[in-house]
Design an enzyme around this catalytic site. Structure first.
Site, PDB file in Angstrom:
ATOM      1  N   HIS A 367      63.662  22.422   7.737  1.00 45.97           N
ATOM      2  CA  HIS A 367      62.290  22.359   7.219  1.00 45.97           C
ATOM      3  C   HIS A 367      62.125  21.230   6.214  1.00 45.97           C
ATOM      4  O   HIS A 367      61.118  20.531   6.192  1.00 45.97           O
ATOM      5  CB  HIS A 367      61.929  23.680   6.551  1.00 45.97           C
ATOM      6  N   CYS A 680      56.742   8.657  24.871  1.00 44.59           N
ATOM      7  CA  CYS A 680      56.654   9.159  23.491  1.00 44.59           C
ATOM      8  C   CYS A 680      58.002   9.488  22.858  1.00 44.59           C
ATOM      9  O   CYS A 680      58.052  10.152  21.840  1.00 44.59           O
ATOM     10  CB  CYS A 680      55.728  10.370  23.418  1.00 44.59           C
TER      11      CYS A 680
HETATM   12  C1  PEP Z   1      61.451  13.544  23.878  1.00 45.98           C
HETATM   13  O1  PEP Z   1      62.258  14.334  24.354  1.00 45.98           O
HETATM   14  O2  PEP Z   1      61.517  12.316  24.034  1.00 45.98           O
HETATM   15  C2  PEP Z   1      60.313  14.035  23.083  1.00 45.98           C
HETATM   16  C3  PEP Z   1      59.352  13.218  22.718  1.00 45.98           C
HETATM   17  O3  PEP Z   1      60.315  15.318  22.703  1.00 45.98           O
HETATM   18  P1  PEP Z   1      61.260  15.907  21.562  1.00 45.98           P
HETATM   19  O4  PEP Z   1      61.917  14.758  20.873  1.00 45.98           O
HETATM   20  O5  PEP Z   1      60.382  16.705  20.682  1.00 45.98           O
HETATM   21  O6  PEP Z   1      62.217  16.727  22.365  1.00 45.98           O
END
Ligand code: PEP
Ligand code: MG
Length: 753
Positions: A367, A680
């Protein structure tokens, strides 16, 4: 040995207290302690071993063993039964010492005739300072109550040692002393950025001169008052709107309040006071036990809870010692917080007044790390031994990018970092000035840059960075920092506020991505051999549709007729997406029947995070309103390299042609279906990677807000056609990765990579 019930241990403590109050040298005091413990416990032997340094224990006093062995017998931590106790910080009792694994006979002591052995660690706030041992000639079983009583005595010895009660003319030092000289501590980066300042120890060592209660009734009252004051302050903070700028973190404080009322915790505190300890030492005793559990706990959920309890104990101690004076009061303006662990609430207390945080414990998903990232405070976690190596006021440089901490650095190191800090400051100012410009390449290609977010505190960055909306809103973060499951109203309110803050720009909400490294405090965790490959994300959602439906309803209600964009994480085969989408659409209809407005426009997409999906049927790409590549997970599954494992996480390059080819195939499939595509994962926020992604056809990238400036700068300086040529030339020349070619070009024109 008499039954050491609470009354029994109180009598012993009272006798110890009287003995300690009498004048005498350190050694005489130690001798008195072992004598009193041995006689009170009807044992032939009682000995105290104290640490000379991190690895060596020394017999410092004994009743029953040979006196000439005192200060001569030394053991390594881990060696013999005593060494094992020091290493494990756990008590050990046996009726047959010689045949207990690890036993090591010390001829100088004459201990061979003693068959039974019980030892407990002498520890203070989780730091082992020595071992207290009792031995009996005959085979006997030590009861839990007896061991508990010895632990209480050990606690008192630790406090006395800390207060210098055993220092003598021979200068025996029981603590580690003040450290000098430069130390480099290697940890893990939890929040990027560089800072220079002076060490502020989060838990300045409290010296309790009177560890034994004069009057148990008084201590009980003091504890009660401190607990009430602490709870009152937390309540006022939440109810009275005293959170101010911290208002988005209200949830964290709610969770905190729940722990402050934990019945088991209170009971253990009260029991420690009942055993005859002062209120401060009672809190430390319970805190030591929490920390010992923390060392052993592998379950991330349990560790988080223990961190919160540890944090509360720190607060309570402050109330007892200073009547709750403000923790951050009197901090120099260049303070850098150094602590074993810190709870999110404590971090909030210090926010704005500290430049960086270094933790001995902690993890990327803790957190405190989530809050630090949201507030742009550089943070290094898992910095081993840092609280022991650092002294308050020491100069310190924290390299949150590299996960390194320089304690008392050489002037040349400071100078190098100062230069870097100045450059970064300058660069940030430039990026801010450029925030309004589009990320258009020299050959006229437009790339949309969006930001990743997860808690409300992230959203002010939307304006500062010039991001074109939120490309990934990790909804689970908001869940992770709460102590209990947020209800429909609370969730809807949150999503609504996120949309308000985005002011009409699109926000892509990702439904709960839990499991693997993401643990919800209120959900029982299933033990799984390979959590990253286990029951997580959409798999949990489809198997537990109640939770999933509740989130869907909250999203629809939060949108309240506005546009809504949602994506589902970790889709590994087409049917999972269809099922999730059907469920969503059914909820829209159900809520519409109940009078809730349908979202103005609704876009439902999927996260492509498993290689399997690259080969999914055409229909999947045609049905999805958009596809977002979760590069972090896709990389981990493509290379079979755990993203959480330091040893392998950086082993393979995102810019390897094999991975880029996989991504190019995704681009082709989305183009064929006419489906918008974005990326992303973390790679999108690194300028060279972002450029390569744009070169292979990505027109939308979502990243940490701080990365938007540097990525925009590089894209505007590049032409995608030339970039493709450079990459292809490298491939023809036999390179495994496109990195060398792209970095060489960027450096050649002085770009920040
Ligand atoms: C990813 O896996 O690239 C993603 C954006 O999700 P997280 O990092 O939250 O798993
Ligand atoms: Mg992912």
């Amino acid at each position: 040995m008499p039954t050491a019930d609470k009354g029994g241990s109180r009598v012993l403590l009272r006798t110890l207290r009287a003995a300690m109050a009498s004048p005498g040298e350190g050694q005489q005091r130690l001798d008195k302690v072992v004598y009193l413990v041995a006689s009170n416990m009807v044992a032939e032997v009682c000995s105290i071993y104290l640490k000379r340094d991190e690895r060596t224990l020394e017999l410092c006093a004994t009743e029953g063993l040979r006196k000439d062995a005192v200060h001569r017998v030394r053991l390594r931590v881990g060696q013999g039964l005593v060494g094992r106790i020091a290493e494990s910080a756990q008590p050990l009792a046996t009726a047959d010492a010689q045949n207990t694994p690890g036993f090591r006979y010390l001829p100088e002591t004459g201990e061979e005739i003693y068959q039974s052995f019980v030892g407990v660690p002498i520890q203070r706030l989780g730091e082992v300072m020595g071992v207290l041992v009792v031995q009996n000639r005959t085979a006997r079983h030590y009861t839990d109550d007896e061991i508990e009583a010895l632990e209480v005595v050990a606690m008192v010895i630790a406090e006395m040692a800390e207060a210098g009660a055993f220092l003598g003319s021979d200068g025996m030092v029981t603590g580690p002393g003040r450290r000098i000289g430069p130390v480099l501590v290697i940890g893990t980066s939890a929040s990027e950025g560089i800072a220079e300042g002076v060490v502020h120890l989060h838990e300045p060592r409290l010296v309790v001169f009177d560890p034994i209660a004069e009057n148990t009734e008084t201590e009980r009252r003091r504890l009660g008052e401190a607990v009430a004051a602490m709870r009152g302050d937390i309540d006022r903070l939440i109810e009275g709107g005293g959170l101010g700028a911290a208002a988005p973190h209200r949830d964290i404080f709610e969770a905190y309040r729940m722990f402050a009322h934990d019945k088991g915790w209170m009971k253990r505190l009260e029991e420690a006071v009942e055993s005859g300890l002062s209120a401060e030492v009672a809190v430390e005793k319970v805190q030591s036990a929490v920390r010992a559990r923390m060392e052993r706990a592998t379950d991330p959920y349990l560790r988080e809870r223990l961190h919160d309890l540890d944090d509360l104990a720190n607060r309570l101690l402050r109330y007892l010692v200073t009547d709750g004076a403000d923790a951050a009061e009197g901090l120099p303006e260049n303070a850098i917080l150094v602590a074993r662990s810190i709870g999110p609430a404590e971090l909030m207390d210090h926010a704005g007044r500290i430049r960086a945080v270094v933790l001995e414990e902690g993890s990327l998903s803790s957190h405190a790390a989530i809050v630090a990232r949201a507030l742009n405070i550089p943070m290094v976690v898992q910095a081993e031994r840092v609280t022991r190596d650092a002294n308050a006021g020491d100069p310190i440089v924290v390299d949150g990018d590299g996960g390194r901490v320089h304690l008392r650095p050489e002037p040349t190191v400071i100078a190098a970092f100062r230069e870097k800090i100045d450059l970064e400051r300058e660069a940030r100012a430039h990026y801010r000035a450029e925030a309004g410009q589009p990320a258009t390449t020299r050959d006229g290609m437009n790339v949309r840059l969006r930001m990743n977010a997860g808690i409300l505190a992230d959203l002010p960055s939307l304006r500062q960075s010039g991001a074109d909306g939120v490309g990934l809103f990790r909804t689970e973060l908001q869940f992770m920092i709460r102590g209990r499951m947020p209800g429909r109203e609370v969730q809807a309110g949150l999503y609504s506020r996120v949309l308000d803050a985005a002011g009409g720009r699109e926000v892509v909400f990702r439904t709960l991505d839990i499991g693997s490294d993401k643990v919800l405090p209120f959900m029982r965790r299933e033990e799984e051999p390979n959590p990253a490959l286990g029951w997580r994300a959409i798999r949990v959602a489809l198997d537990r549709p109640r939770l999933f439906r509740m989130q869907i309803q909250s999203l629809i209600r939060g949108a309240a007729g506005r546009s809504l964009t949602v994506m589902f994480p970790m889709i590994a085969e087409a049917d999972e997406f269809y099922a999730a989408r059907d469920l969503f659409l059914a909820e829209v209809e159900r809520l519409a029947d109940l009078g809730h407005p349908r979202p103005g426009t609704l876009r439902l997409g999927l996260m492509l995070e498993t290689p399997s999906l690259v080969f999914a049927p055409d229909r999947l790409f045609e049905t999805a309103d958009f596809v977002s590549v979760g590069g972090n997970d896709l990389m981990q599954f493509f290379y079979a390299a755990d993203r959480e494992n330091e040893r392998v996480r950086g082993r393979y390059d995102v810019l390897n042609f094999s991975f880029l080819d996989l991504l190019a195939r995704v681009v082709a499939r989305c183009e064929a279906a006419g489906t918008p595509l974005s990326f992303c994962g973390e790679a999108a926020g690194r300028p060279i990677e972002a450029l390569a992604l744009a070169a292979i056809g990505f027109r939308e990238l979502s990243m940490r807000p701080a990365s938007i400036g540097p990525v925009r700068r590089v894209l505007r300086a590049a032409a995608l056609g030339e970039t493709v040529e450079r990459m292809e030339a490298a491939r023809r020349a036999g390179a495994v990765s496109a990195r060398g070619a792209l970095t060489g070009w960027a450096r050649g024109i002085d770009l920040p990579v």
